[in-house]
Design a protein around this motif. Structure first.
Motif, PDB file in Angstrom:
ATOM      1  N   LEU A 141       0.259  -0.938  -0.297  1.00  0.00           N
ATOM      2  CA  LEU A 141      -0.116  -0.547  -0.316  1.00  0.00           C
ATOM      3  C   LEU A 141       1.098   1.199   0.271  1.00  0.00           C
ATOM      4  N   VAL A 142       1.230   1.134   0.899  1.00  0.00           N
ATOM      5  CA  VAL A 142       2.898   2.585   0.550  1.00  0.00           C
ATOM      6  C   VAL A 142       3.224   2.806  -0.058  1.00  0.00           C
ATOM      7  N   ALA A 143       3.832   1.483  -1.348  1.00  0.00           N
ATOM      8  CA  ALA A 143       4.793   1.547  -2.677  1.00  0.00           C
ATOM      9  C   ALA A 143       3.926   1.617  -3.304  1.00  0.00           C
ATOM     10  N   VAL A 197      -6.964   4.807   4.941  1.00  0.00           N
ATOM     11  CA  VAL A 197      -5.891   4.427   5.189  1.00  0.00           C
ATOM     12  C   VAL A 197      -4.768   4.030   4.961  1.00  0.00           C
ATOM     13  N   PRO A 198      -4.394   4.748   3.117  1.00  0.00           N
ATOM     14  CA  PRO A 198      -3.290   4.270   2.834  1.00  0.00           C
ATOM     15  C   PRO A 198      -3.018   5.623   2.808  1.00  0.00           C
ATOM     16  N   GLY A 199      -3.755   6.854   3.294  1.00  0.00           N
ATOM     17  CA  GLY A 199      -2.722   7.966   3.774  1.00  0.00           C
ATOM     18  C   GLY A 199      -2.432   8.332   4.420  1.00  0.00           C
ATOM     19  N   GLU A 200      -2.763   7.791   5.643  1.00  0.00           N
ATOM     20  CA  GLU A 200      -2.235   7.345   6.474  1.00  0.00           C
ATOM     21  C   GLU A 200      -1.033   6.537   6.698  1.00  0.00           C
ATOM     22  N   LEU A 201      -1.157   5.403   6.000  1.00  0.00           N
ATOM     23  CA  LEU A 201       0.171   4.729   6.403  1.00  0.00           C
ATOM     24  C   LEU A 201       1.802   5.380   5.440  1.00  0.00           C
TER      25      LEU A 201
END
Length: 64
Positions: free
Chosen positions: A15-17, A31-35
């Motif tokens: 997700l982060v990549a 969630v992806p933004g927070e990660l």
């Protein structure tokens, strides 16, 4: 019992990549933004900063 093969860590890293590669996949307050924020330490706009940049004046004169 089946092995998990580091499922949570792999999902997080994937997700982060993807979000770092394509920021539109990780808008703030998701969630992806927070990660991404946690993983990179990059500054991330707050809710108020986003709302104030919209030009609607929602916070002008507001007193909680």
């Amino acid at each position: 019992m089946l092995p998990r093969l580091h499922a949570a860590a792999v999902l997080h890293d994937t997700l982060v990549a993807q979000a770092v590669d394509r920021p539109q996949k990780a808008p703030p307050f998701t969630v992806p933004g927070e990660l991404v924020r946690q993983a990179t330490g990059q500054p991330w706009p707050t809710w108020r900063e986003l709302m104030e940049s919209g030009g609607w004046g929602d916070y002008e004169g507001y007193r909680p």
